[in-house]
Design an enzyme around this catalytic site. Structure first.
Site, PDB file in Angstrom:
ATOM      1  CG  ASP A   8     -45.041  26.560  42.233  1.00 36.79           C
ATOM      2  OD1 ASP A   8     -45.668  27.640  42.205  1.00 36.79           O
ATOM      3  OD2 ASP A   8     -43.951  26.410  41.659  1.00 36.79           O
ATOM      4  CB  SER A   9     -47.537  27.437  38.571  1.00 41.13           C
ATOM      5  OG  SER A   9     -46.256  27.977  38.858  1.00 41.13           O
ATOM      6  CB  CYS A  71     -47.792  29.068  43.706  1.00 37.83           C
ATOM      7  SG  CYS A  71     -47.982  30.064  42.215  1.00 37.83           S
ATOM      8  CD  GLU A 150     -39.976  26.211  35.559  1.00 40.44           C
ATOM      9  OE1 GLU A 150     -40.779  25.381  35.237  1.00 40.44           O
ATOM     10  OE2 GLU A 150     -40.157  26.983  36.506  1.00 40.44           O
ATOM     11  CB  CYS A 182     -41.490  34.558  42.429  1.00 38.97           C
ATOM     12  SG  CYS A 182     -41.483  33.231  41.199  1.00 38.97           S
ATOM     13  CG  HIS A 184     -39.384  29.894  39.775  1.00 36.83           C
ATOM     14  ND1 HIS A 184     -40.704  29.677  40.068  1.00 36.83           N
ATOM     15  CD2 HIS A 184     -39.086  29.108  38.714  1.00 36.83           C
ATOM     16  CE1 HIS A 184     -41.192  28.787  39.213  1.00 36.83           C
ATOM     17  NE2 HIS A 184     -40.231  28.429  38.380  1.00 36.83           N
TER      18      HIS A 184
HETATM   19  N1  DGL Z   1     -43.769  29.877  41.454  1.00 33.60           N
HETATM   20  C1  DGL Z   1     -44.684  30.895  40.984  1.00 33.60           C
HETATM   21  C2  DGL Z   1     -44.891  31.951  42.080  1.00 33.60           C
HETATM   22  O1  DGL Z   1     -44.400  31.830  43.202  1.00 33.60           O
HETATM   23  C3  DGL Z   1     -44.197  31.606  39.742  1.00 33.60           C
HETATM   24  C4  DGL Z   1     -44.162  30.827  38.476  1.00 33.60           C
HETATM   25  C5  DGL Z   1     -45.372  31.041  37.614  1.00 33.60           C
HETATM   26  O2  DGL Z   1     -45.568  32.126  37.076  1.00 33.60           O
HETATM   27  O3  DGL Z   1     -46.119  30.081  37.465  1.00 33.60           O
HETATM   28  O4  DGL Z   1     -45.594  32.899  41.841  1.00 33.60           O
END
Ligand code: DGL
Length: 272
Positions: A8-9, A71, A150, A182, A184
Site C-alpha cells: 500500500d502507499s 491500495c 491516519e 480506500c 483506510h
Molecule cells: N490506502 C490508499 C488507498 O486505498 C489511500 C491512501 C493514499 O492516498 O495513499 O487508496
C-alpha cells in the site's frame, strides 16, 4: 512456501494484511508501505505506476510468490503495469475487482456508491466495472478522510464532520450499498454507517480480497504440483515501510488490530 507480498502507499493496507493473515493463517507475509511517497491518492497515474512497479519488484526480489495490491489508488491506476512486472505465474490480486464482484453477486440492479481517493475515483475503474455488471455507480472522492484517519481522527468530531460534508444531506440516500474504496476507511466504517440511513450496506473489501487471494494461491499450488516447493528463509511476517516515523509506528497497531513492529527499508533503485 513463498511469502505473500502485500503493499500500500502507507499503513492503510494493513487492514487487508490482517484479513489475509486470518484467511490464510501461518502463510508468510511481507508487507510494504511506501510511506516515503504517500499519499498516492493525490498523485498522477504515471507516478502511482512508477512507485507501484518499484515496490512490486522489491517484493519479488524478497521472494514473494504472489502480490496483493492493498491500495485502491494503485489498483485503479497501476494494475496492468504491476501485472506486467510480476509476469505469468505470480498471482496479482487487486482490491477493486473482488469488491465489485461481491457487490454484483448480491445486487443485480440499482445504484452502488463508491468513495475513495481522488486518484481512485478519477480513474473511473470502479464506475466502469459496476456499469459493466449492470449497476449504476455513484462515485465521490473523499480525499480528506484517509489523512484524518491516519492522524488518529476516528470516532470523533473531526471524522464525523468530514463524513457529514462528503456523504450528508441525503446525497447517498438512494444507493443500496457503498464500497469503501480506500483501505483506510474500514477504521471509520461504524461511524459512516451510523451517519447514513440503515438500509445502506457498507462494503469493506478486505475479506473478499483475502478470499480471492486464497483461491489464487490454491490454484497456483495445484499448477505447481510436479515442481519442488520453494522454500523461504523469511520469518513469518515482516512489515516494511520506506520511511519509518514515530507516527507510522504508533498508527500501525490501529490498522493491523494487534501490535506489530515496522522496519524501515529504503527503496534503493535510482530515481525518486
Ligand atoms: N490506502 C490508499 C488507498 O486505498 C489511500 C491512501 C493514499 O492516498 O495513499 O487508496
Amino acid at each position: 512456501m513463498k511469502p505473500i507480498g502485500i503493499f500500500d502507499s502507507g499503513i492503510g493496507g494493513l487492514t487487508v494484511a490482517r484479513a489475509v493473515s486470518e484467511a490464510i493463517p501461518g502463510h508468510p507475509i511481507v508487507y510494504f508501505g511506501d510511506t516515503a511517497h504517500l499519499p498516492y491518492g493525490e498523485k498522477s497515474a504515471e507516478l502511482i505506476q512508477h512507485y507501484s512497479v518499484r515496490i512490486a519488484r522489491e517484493l519479488l526480489d524478497l521472494g514473494c510468490g504472489s502480490l496483493v495490491v492493498a491500495c485502491n489508488s494503485a489498483s485503479s491506476n497501476a494494475l496492468d503495469a504491476i501485472r506486467e512486472t510480476a509476469g505469468p505465474g505470480i498471482p496479482v490480486i487487486d482490491v477493486v475487482t473482488p469488491a465489485v464482484n461481491w457487490v454484483s453477486s448480491k445486487y443485480d440492479e440499482g445504484t452502488i456508491g463508491v468513495i475513495g481517493t481522488r486518484a481512485t475515483i478519477a480513474s473511473g475503474w470502479y464506475q466502469s466495472l459496476l456499469t459493466h455488471a449492470g449497476l449504476t455507480a455513484q462515485a465521490k472522492a473523499t480525499p480528506l478522510l484517509a489523512s484524518a484517519i491516519e492522524e488518529g481522527f476516528q470516532h470523533g468530531r473531526v471524522s464525523s464532520a468530514l463524513i457529514e460534508a462528503y456523504l450528508g444531506q441525503g446525497a447517498f440516500d438512494s444507493v443500496k450499498a457503498i464500497i469503501l474504496g480506500c483501505t483506510h476507511y474500514p477504521l471509520i466504517a461504524n461511524q459512516i454507517a451510523a451517519q447514513l440511513p440503515s438500509h445502506i450496506e457498507l462494503v469493506d473489501s478486505a475479506h473478499v480480497v483475502a478470499h480471492a487471494l486464497k483461491l489464487a494461491i490454491q490454484e497456483q499450488l495445484a499448477n505447481q504440483i510436479s515442481a519442488p516447493a520453494s522454500s523461504s528463509s523469511l520469518s513469518t511476517q515482516r512489515f516494511l515501510v520506506s520511511d519509518l516515523t514515530e507516527s507510522f509506528a504508533l498508527g500501525a497497531q490501529r490498522f493491523y488490530g494487534s501490535p506489530i513492529a515496522l522496519q524501515e527499508r529504503k527503496l534503493t533503485t535510482a530515481q525518486d
